[in-house]
Every structure is written in C-alpha cells, then in structure tokens.
Enzyme design. Structure first.
Site, PDB file in Angstrom:
ATOM      1  CB  SER A  58     -40.981 117.738 -34.046  1.00  0.00           C
ATOM      2  OG  SER A  58     -40.534 116.590 -34.707  1.00  0.00           O
TER       3      SER A  58
HETATM    4  N1  SAM Z   1     -42.475 113.995 -34.996  1.00  0.00           N
HETATM    5  C1  SAM Z   1     -41.854 113.178 -33.989  1.00  0.00           C
HETATM    6  C2  SAM Z   1     -42.206 113.656 -32.616  1.00  0.00           C
HETATM    7  O1  SAM Z   1     -42.624 114.816 -32.479  1.00  0.00           O
HETATM    8  O2  SAM Z   1     -41.974 112.891 -31.685  1.00  0.00           O
HETATM    9  C3  SAM Z   1     -40.375 113.295 -34.024  1.00  0.00           C
HETATM   10  C4  SAM Z   1     -39.731 112.556 -35.047  1.00  0.00           C
HETATM   11  S1  SAM Z   1     -37.974 112.577 -34.866  1.00  0.00           S
HETATM   12  C5  SAM Z   1     -37.536 114.204 -35.318  1.00  0.00           C
HETATM   13  C6  SAM Z   1     -37.568 111.601 -36.291  1.00  0.00           C
HETATM   14  C7  SAM Z   1     -37.896 110.137 -36.110  1.00  0.00           C
HETATM   15  O3  SAM Z   1     -37.645 109.493 -37.351  1.00  0.00           O
HETATM   16  C8  SAM Z   1     -37.027 109.451 -35.073  1.00  0.00           C
HETATM   17  O4  SAM Z   1     -37.830 108.786 -34.140  1.00  0.00           O
HETATM   18  C9  SAM Z   1     -36.199 108.474 -35.899  1.00  0.00           C
HETATM   19  O5  SAM Z   1     -35.867 107.274 -35.237  1.00  0.00           O
HETATM   20  C10 SAM Z   1     -37.110 108.220 -37.071  1.00  0.00           C
HETATM   21  N2  SAM Z   1     -36.452 107.730 -38.276  1.00  0.00           N
HETATM   22  C11 SAM Z   1     -35.302 108.124 -38.838  1.00  0.00           C
HETATM   23  N3  SAM Z   1     -35.036 107.426 -39.941  1.00  0.00           N
HETATM   24  C12 SAM Z   1     -36.062 106.560 -40.092  1.00  0.00           C
HETATM   25  C13 SAM Z   1     -36.369 105.563 -41.056  1.00  0.00           C
HETATM   26  N4  SAM Z   1     -35.578 105.310 -42.091  1.00  0.00           N
HETATM   27  N5  SAM Z   1     -37.511 104.851 -40.896  1.00  0.00           N
HETATM   28  C14 SAM Z   1     -38.326 105.085 -39.847  1.00  0.00           C
HETATM   29  N6  SAM Z   1     -38.088 106.024 -38.901  1.00  0.00           N
HETATM   30  C15 SAM Z   1     -36.970 106.747 -39.028  1.00  0.00           C
END
Ligand code: SAM
Length: 208
Positions: A58
């Site tokens: 992010s």
């Molecule tokens: N805050 C994190 C970072 O700075 O690295 C970034 C997160 S990224 C924007 C969103 C994450 O949510 C991804 O790794 C994605 O695989 C995960 N994600 C999406 N849908 C999900 C779900 N239903 N359950 C768990 N993780 C999920």
C-alpha cells in the site's frame, strides 16, 4: 515523505507510549524495502507498488492515515484482512497487544510471516484463508483493518467488532472506493465516517 531507514526491531518499541507522534516516528523509520522482494528502488515513493500476484504494497501515506484513524491501543486485539507484504501488519503489531492477520495468497502469506518473524514480532497470528468473513474464532476484536476493497461492509466483520471498537475499510467499486471508519457504540449502533477517496485491490470472496 522520507521513510528511509532501518526496520526497527520489535524490542523496545512495544513499551512506547501510544501517541500518534510515536506511531509517526516509528513509521518514518520503518524500512519499506524490507517488505519488498522486487522493485525495491521504488520503495521510498509515496505510491502503491506491485508485489506480485496482482497485489500491491500500500501507499505509505495511506497506511499511516489508516493506522492513525484506527486509534490503536496497547491492549487492543486487532484483526487485519489482507496481510499482503506485512508492511501494515508491522505497524499494527508495534502498537497493539495482538494482531490476527489473514491473507488468501499462499506466497504472500508465507513471505510476510518470514519477514515479521525475522523482525522479531511475537504478537502476530497468521492465517492463510479467505478473510472476507473475518476470523470468528478470536472475536470480538477491538480494531479491524481491511486493506482490500469490498462492495459493501461485510456484516460478519461488524459482528466481530467489539463494543467501542473501530474498523477501517475501503468500500465501493473496483475503480473507486470510500475509505470508511466504522465505530461500534455502546448500544451496538454503528457510526460511519467517510475518511477519504481511495483505490484498493478488491477484497475477494463474499463481498467482491
Ligand atoms: N497493506 C498491505 C501491504 O502494505 O502490503 C497491502 C495489502 S494489498 C492492498 C491487499 C491484500 O489483500 C492482498 O495481499 C490480497 O491478496 C489480500 N486479499 C484480498 N482479498 C482477500 C480475502 N478475501 N482474504 C484475505 N486476503 C485478501
């Protein structure tokens, strides 16, 4: 924004008073490149950067904004949906008692766990799963951070939020979302505040 510096190890930081200034100081010293395996040359830009598997680490300023809005407390039990690189997880874990974090992509889950173990965190519980309906087993949570965008607020997450608890979640379409702060009041009512306009990757699963 200058966030260059070494990753702070957990020791010492855990004892810090829980003020916004402490979070900002910690954040400024948190080396974002530690949470990236590639494209490290872009780590100090205030942008979301790809981390593979169509996901991103992010945008730093947004991570800080969301963390401050969550109002972390030293005794708080926190649920994070979307571990990703573990960058946000580190900040949550440094300023709360326990973090439960869920990631649905095995490779990201494994790498984040390796990094945060290496950094010395001992208060993080990791789960490889679809987190769109939360982690019922450890509820209620004082704080919930959702780092992927849902089409609507998952009712299960509202139910797993403690009375007096706060949740941050981006809600909207795949291209545009509102960053919402939900606060659960004494009578169970939810007060919702729009904090920002954002664009996150989708929360897969029931609320896609
Ligand atoms: N805050 C994190 C970072 O700075 O690295 C970034 C997160 S990224 C924007 C969103 C994450 O949510 C991804 O790794 C994605 O695989 C995960 N994600 C999406 N849908 C999900 C779900 N239903 N359950 C768990 N993780 C999920």
């Amino acid at each position: 924004m200058n966030i260059q510096g070494q990753l702070l190890l957990h020791e010492g930081v855990y004892e810090m008073a829980n003020h916004s200034e402490d979070i900002i100081t910690y954040f400024q010293k948190l080396d974002r490149s530690f949470f990236m395996d590639e494209l490290k040359e872009f780590a100090y830009m205030d942008e979301a950067i790809p981390i593979g598997y169509e996901q991103t680490i992010s945008q730093p300023s947004l991570v800080l904004e969301m963390t401050l809005a969550l109002d972390l407390q030293p005794e708080a039990k926190v649920l994070e949906i979307g571990t990703g690189s573990g960058f946000q997880t580190a900040l949550l874990a440094a300023f709360s008692k326990t973090v439960y974090t869920i990631e649905r992509i095995a490779e990201l889950h494994e790498r984040a766990k390796e990094r945060l173990d290496e950094a010395g965190f001992t208060n993080i519980h990791f789960k490889l799963d679809d987190g769109s309906t939360g982690w019922d087993e450890h509820a209620p949570y004082d704080r919930i951070m959702v780092t992927a965008a849902a089409a609507q607020v998952p009712i299960e997450l509202v139910e797993q939020l403690a009375i007096g608890g706060r949740m941050i979640i981006p809600v909207g379409t795949p291209l545009h979302q509102e960053l919402l702060l939900l606060e659960k009041e004494e009578d169970g009512d939810i007060e919702t505040t729009v904090l920002d306009e954002v664009r996150f990757v989708p929360l897969k699963g029931k609320y896609e």
